[in-house]
Design an enzyme around this catalytic site. Structure first.
Site, PDB file in Angstrom:
ATOM      1  N   TYR A 187      21.762   4.172 -19.786  1.00  0.00           N
ATOM      2  CA  TYR A 187      22.089   5.091 -18.544  1.00  0.00           C
ATOM      3  C   TYR A 187      20.774   5.348 -18.076  1.00  0.00           C
ATOM      4  O   TYR A 187      20.761   5.516 -16.622  1.00  0.00           O
ATOM      5  CB  TYR A 187      22.714   6.440 -19.291  1.00  0.00           C
ATOM      6  CG  TYR A 187      22.875   7.419 -18.104  1.00  0.00           C
ATOM      7  CD1 TYR A 187      23.719   7.112 -17.140  1.00  0.00           C
ATOM      8  CD2 TYR A 187      22.130   8.455 -17.757  1.00  0.00           C
ATOM      9  CE1 TYR A 187      24.190   8.131 -15.911  1.00  0.00           C
ATOM     10  CE2 TYR A 187      22.438   9.438 -16.850  1.00  0.00           C
ATOM     11  CZ  TYR A 187      23.129   9.072 -15.748  1.00  0.00           C
ATOM     12  OH  TYR A 187      23.554   9.934 -14.845  1.00  0.00           O
TER      13      TYR A 187
ATOM     14  N   SER B  53      19.249  18.829 -10.881  1.00  0.00           N
ATOM     15  CA  SER B  53      20.598  17.916 -10.421  1.00  0.00           C
ATOM     16  C   SER B  53      21.559  18.910 -10.370  1.00  0.00           C
ATOM     17  O   SER B  53      21.848  19.705 -11.239  1.00  0.00           O
ATOM     18  CB  SER B  53      20.539  16.821 -11.407  1.00  0.00           C
ATOM     19  OG  SER B  53      21.656  16.241 -11.122  1.00  0.00           O
TER      20      SER B  53
ATOM     21  N   GLN C 244      19.372  19.690  -6.134  1.00  0.00           N
ATOM     22  CA  GLN C 244      19.746  18.562  -5.568  1.00  0.00           C
ATOM     23  C   GLN C 244      21.348  18.804  -5.538  1.00  0.00           C
ATOM     24  O   GLN C 244      21.883  19.208  -6.616  1.00  0.00           O
ATOM     25  CB  GLN C 244      19.706  17.228  -6.465  1.00  0.00           C
ATOM     26  CG  GLN C 244      20.505  15.938  -6.047  1.00  0.00           C
ATOM     27  CD  GLN C 244      21.714  16.028  -6.758  1.00  0.00           C
ATOM     28  OE1 GLN C 244      21.721  16.336  -7.739  1.00  0.00           O
ATOM     29  NE2 GLN C 244      22.576  15.403  -6.099  1.00  0.00           N
TER      30      GLN C 244
ATOM     31  N   THR D  49      22.169  14.755  -1.616  1.00  0.00           N
ATOM     32  CA  THR D  49      21.886  13.357  -1.910  1.00  0.00           C
ATOM     33  C   THR D  49      23.111  12.619  -1.021  1.00  0.00           C
ATOM     34  O   THR D  49      24.487  12.910  -1.198  1.00  0.00           O
ATOM     35  CB  THR D  49      22.362  13.054  -3.349  1.00  0.00           C
ATOM     36  OG1 THR D  49      21.164  13.641  -4.101  1.00  0.00           O
ATOM     37  CG2 THR D  49      22.003  11.519  -3.578  1.00  0.00           C
TER      38      THR D  49
ATOM     39  N   LYS E  53      18.518  13.155   0.839  1.00  0.00           N
ATOM     40  CA  LYS E  53      17.822  11.824  -0.201  1.00  0.00           C
ATOM     41  C   LYS E  53      18.676  10.637  -0.043  1.00  0.00           C
ATOM     42  O   LYS E  53      19.946  10.829  -0.557  1.00  0.00           O
ATOM     43  CB  LYS E  53      17.858  12.750  -1.303  1.00  0.00           C
ATOM     44  CG  LYS E  53      17.268  11.627  -2.499  1.00  0.00           C
ATOM     45  CD  LYS E  53      17.451  12.442  -3.803  1.00  0.00           C
ATOM     46  CE  LYS E  53      16.821  11.362  -5.130  1.00  0.00           C
ATOM     47  NZ  LYS E  53      17.884  10.687  -5.219  1.00  0.00           N
TER      48      LYS E  53
ATOM     49  N   HIS F  28      17.932   5.224  -4.585  1.00  0.00           N
ATOM     50  CA  HIS F  28      18.402   5.795  -5.999  1.00  0.00           C
ATOM     51  C   HIS F  28      17.978   5.107  -7.177  1.00  0.00           C
ATOM     52  O   HIS F  28      18.496   5.003  -7.985  1.00  0.00           O
ATOM     53  CB  HIS F  28      19.855   5.752  -5.855  1.00  0.00           C
ATOM     54  CG  HIS F  28      20.590   7.157  -6.511  1.00  0.00           C
ATOM     55  ND1 HIS F  28      21.090   8.019  -5.970  1.00  0.00           N
ATOM     56  CD2 HIS F  28      20.797   7.312  -7.799  1.00  0.00           C
ATOM     57  CE1 HIS F  28      21.732   8.964  -6.866  1.00  0.00           C
ATOM     58  NE2 HIS F  28      21.510   8.522  -8.010  1.00  0.00           N
TER      59      HIS F  28
ATOM     60  N   ARG G  41      20.086   2.024  -8.438  1.00  0.00           N
ATOM     61  CA  ARG G  41      21.096   2.505  -9.499  1.00  0.00           C
ATOM     62  C   ARG G  41      22.516   2.566  -8.816  1.00  0.00           C
ATOM     63  O   ARG G  41      23.481   2.772  -9.396  1.00  0.00           O
ATOM     64  CB  ARG G  41      20.976   3.967 -10.165  1.00  0.00           C
ATOM     65  CG  ARG G  41      19.768   3.985 -11.040  1.00  0.00           C
ATOM     66  CD  ARG G  41      19.392   5.248 -11.179  1.00  0.00           C
ATOM     67  NE  ARG G  41      20.352   6.078 -11.832  1.00  0.00           N
ATOM     68  CZ  ARG G  41      20.747   6.054 -13.467  1.00  0.00           C
ATOM     69  NH1 ARG G  41      19.833   5.216 -13.980  1.00  0.00           N
ATOM     70  NH2 ARG G  41      21.555   6.725 -13.801  1.00  0.00           N
TER      71      ARG G  41
ATOM     72  N   ASP H 228      11.013   7.629  -2.856  1.00  0.00           N
ATOM     73  CA  ASP H 228      11.026   7.195  -4.362  1.00  0.00           C
ATOM     74  C   ASP H 228      11.704   5.911  -4.449  1.00  0.00           C
ATOM     75  O   ASP H 228      11.840   5.205  -3.451  1.00  0.00           O
ATOM     76  CB  ASP H 228      11.528   8.212  -4.775  1.00  0.00           C
ATOM     77  CG  ASP H 228      13.296   8.395  -5.036  1.00  0.00           C
ATOM     78  OD1 ASP H 228      13.709   7.128  -4.615  1.00  0.00           O
ATOM     79  OD2 ASP H 228      13.880   9.386  -5.420  1.00  0.00           O
TER      80      ASP H 228
ATOM     81  N   GLY I 222      11.416   9.426 -10.953  1.00  0.00           N
ATOM     82  CA  GLY I 222      12.567   9.581 -11.494  1.00  0.00           C
ATOM     83  C   GLY I 222      12.463   9.148 -13.017  1.00  0.00           C
ATOM     84  O   GLY I 222      12.240  10.137 -13.932  1.00  0.00           O
TER      85      GLY I 222
HETATM   86  C1  LIG Z   1      19.032   8.754 -15.241  1.00  0.00           C
HETATM   87  C2  LIG Z   1      18.988   9.160 -13.750  1.00  0.00           C
HETATM   88  C3  LIG Z   1      19.916  10.136 -12.982  1.00  0.00           C
HETATM   89  C4  LIG Z   1      19.694  10.406 -11.883  1.00  0.00           C
HETATM   90  N1  LIG Z   1      20.377  11.490 -11.432  1.00  0.00           N
HETATM   91  C5  LIG Z   1      20.385  11.857 -10.063  1.00  0.00           C
HETATM   92  C6  LIG Z   1      21.097  12.821  -9.430  1.00  0.00           C
HETATM   93  O1  LIG Z   1      21.838  13.449 -10.198  1.00  0.00           O
HETATM   94  N2  LIG Z   1      21.180  12.843  -8.168  1.00  0.00           N
HETATM   95  C7  LIG Z   1      20.364  12.306  -7.466  1.00  0.00           C
HETATM   96  O2  LIG Z   1      20.066  12.502  -6.335  1.00  0.00           O
HETATM   97  N3  LIG Z   1      19.645  11.306  -8.010  1.00  0.00           N
HETATM   98  C8  LIG Z   1      19.531  10.618  -9.022  1.00  0.00           C
HETATM   99  N4  LIG Z   1      18.742   9.866  -9.725  1.00  0.00           N
HETATM  100  C9  LIG Z   1      17.803   9.220  -8.753  1.00  0.00           C
HETATM  101  C10 LIG Z   1      16.629   9.625  -8.850  1.00  0.00           C
HETATM  102  O3  LIG Z   1      16.570  10.967  -8.302  1.00  0.00           O
HETATM  103  C11 LIG Z   1      15.637   8.909  -8.020  1.00  0.00           C
HETATM  104  O4  LIG Z   1      15.989   8.725  -6.690  1.00  0.00           O
HETATM  105  C12 LIG Z   1      15.336   7.595  -8.686  1.00  0.00           C
HETATM  106  O5  LIG Z   1      15.304   7.953 -10.068  1.00  0.00           O
HETATM  107  C13 LIG Z   1      13.813   7.247  -8.298  1.00  0.00           C
HETATM  108  O6  LIG Z   1      13.725   5.933  -8.958  1.00  0.00           O
HETATM  109  P1  LIG Z   1      12.835   5.784 -10.209  1.00  0.00           P
HETATM  110  O7  LIG Z   1      13.672   6.079 -11.453  1.00  0.00           O
HETATM  111  O8  LIG Z   1      12.437   4.287 -10.278  1.00  0.00           O
HETATM  112  O9  LIG Z   1      11.673   6.673 -10.088  1.00  0.00           O
HETATM  113  C14 LIG Z   1      19.000   9.604 -11.080  1.00  0.00           C
HETATM  114  C15 LIG Z   1      18.078   8.656 -11.559  1.00  0.00           C
HETATM  115  C16 LIG Z   1      18.082   8.351 -13.035  1.00  0.00           C
HETATM  116  C17 LIG Z   1      17.003   7.410 -13.480  1.00  0.00           C
END
Ligand SMILES: Cc1cc2nc3c(=O)[nH]c(=O)nc-3n(C[C@H](O)[C@H](O)[C@H](O)COP(=O)(O)O)c2cc1C
Length: 383
Positions: A30, A112, A133, A161, A260, A284, A287, A315, A338
């Site tokens: 995850y 978050s 967020q 977001t 974001k 993101h 993802r 990011d 992240g």
């Molecule tokens: C496990 C996980 C959960 C995340 N949950 C959120 C979230 O709840 N809200 C959000 O805006 N971004 C979420 N993100 C995205 C991160 O804020 C960020 O944009 C991203 O992880 C950056 O990429 P990196 O993991 O390669 O640094 C999540 C990322 C991961 C890895």
């Protein structure tokens, strides 16, 4: 008690390998994986790797500073810990551990909407500068009540977001039977048995303390008394979020406002005209939309178009200090982290996350030295 110093963790990849061993497979995947065919995840890495920076030589780099000013506050490095859902499952009270690491490093921690620990507790126990967020819920009144709650808890900045218009397609979660609410299954049971330390130290202790872990910010009205797992349609993610919501939030929220997940110049311009204070150029972390561009593909044009009107953060894909240097060189003022700090927290709570921040800032410092950059501004001249 002496704290672990993680001398064998020499970079983010080492922490990832160790985190894979610590966490149940469903949870590790995850946090680690992307979506669909994971093209976006690969694109982020490839695009960052393809960016070269040209060193200026014979510059005295004995004094180097990574000081950044983000939304009016000076901080020792240009980092922000990104919002990550359910970080509180990665370690006992994982969100508090991340926030403490952020506080120790003098950088903000973004809580978050989907965090396991409520922002009030994170604020009380970490002393970190908090951003909040927001995922907009179908019920807008409840959404506004949520941000009022974040404001009352001390959040200085709201991060809306905007890149999750619908729920993403992550097939590995389906195969692993992983999701919130957590649901028992044979597969999950075997996974837990293979990771007894995590099962006891995180899951069972959380259940004993406060029931089955779930999203902490969901209103009490939607919780069952025993399992705390019931969610309601009112607080499911809205799929009709528009610029009208940005106007509503801009009117309602007294602090700084960030969008974001911007990847287009026209959206960045519209954001600027709505009075937002900053945008995060982000896909993101690969993802959500597998055919999205890498943020570095679009960052220079966005910075050129709106950099004078809104602050530009970025990011997705940072695993090395040189990745931070690349984002800064392309026009970002700050960079969100992240997965890297999630791997750190998985292996050692606050100390693991701090180790990652130390490694990244050390690597950034080395990259700056090699590039003949004494300040982050100098990095912008090394493209
Ligand atoms: C496990 C996980 C959960 C995340 N949950 C959120 C979230 O709840 N809200 C959000 O805006 N971004 C979420 N993100 C995205 C991160 O804020 C960020 O944009 C991203 O992880 C950056 O990429 P990196 O993991 O390669 O640094 C999540 C990322 C991961 C890895």
């Amino acid at each position: 008690m002496t704290q672990p110093d993680f001398v064998d963790i020499l970079n983010v990849w080492d922490a990832r390998t160790a985190a894979r061993r610590c966490l149940p497979r469903g949870l590790f995947e995850y946090i680690d994986r992307g979506c669909e065919d994971e093209v976006g995840l690969a694109v982020n890495r490839q695009r960052l790797d393809a960016i070269t920076l040209k060193p200026s030589v014979l510059i005295d780099v004995s004094q180097r500073s990574q000081t950044a000013t983000i939304l009016g506050s000076a901080q020792p490095s240009p980092l922000v810990i990104a919002p990550t859902a359910i970080a509180g499952l990665v370690w006992r009270d994982g969100e508090i551990a991340l926030a403490k690491a952020a506080a120790a490093a003098g950088i903000p921690f973004c809580v978050s909407t989907q965090s396991i620990t409520a922002i009030e507790r994170i604020a009380q126990e970490s002393g970190a500068r908090l951003w909040f967020q927001l995922y907009v819920w179908k019920n807008r009144q409840r959404t506004l009540a949520l941000i009022d709650r974040a404001w009352a808890a001390g959040a200085e900045t709201l991060v809306l977001t905007v890149d999750t218009a619908v729920g993403p397609n992550r097939e590995y979660n389906v195969r692993n039977g992983f999701g919130i609410p957590l649901r028992p299954s044979w597969r999950a049971g075997f996974d837990l048995m293979r990771h007894p330390h995590w099962t006891w130290a995180v899951l069972l202790r959380a259940i004993i303390a406060s029931g089955v872990p779930t999203y902490a910010h969901y209103p009490d009205a939607f919780r069952t008394r025993l399992g705390r797992v019931a969610l309601s349609d009112e607080v499911s993610l809205a799929t009709d979020v528009t610029w009208e919501d940005v106007r509503l939030l801009r009117r309602h929220w007294k602090g700084k406002l960030i969008l974001k997940g911007i990847l287009r110049v026209d959206d960045a311009q519209t954001a600027a005209s709505h009075g937002v204070d900053a945008i995060v150029v982000s896909n993101h972390g690969g993802r959500n939309l597998d055919c999205a561009p890498g943020p570095t593909d679009v960052l220079p044009a966005i910075a050129e178009a709106v950099g004078a009107r809104v602050e530009i953060l970025a990011d997705s894909g940072v695993r090395r200090g040189s990745d931070i240097a690349r984002f800064i060189a392309l026009g970002a003022r700050g960079v969100l982290i992240g997965r890297a700090t999630l791997y750190g927290v998985a292996i050692g709570g606050m100390h693991g996350a701090s180790r990652i921040i130390d490694l990244l800032t050390h690597e950034l410092s080395l990259a700056m030295g090699m590039l003949g950059a004494r300040t982050l501004d100098d990095l912008r001249k090394r493209r």
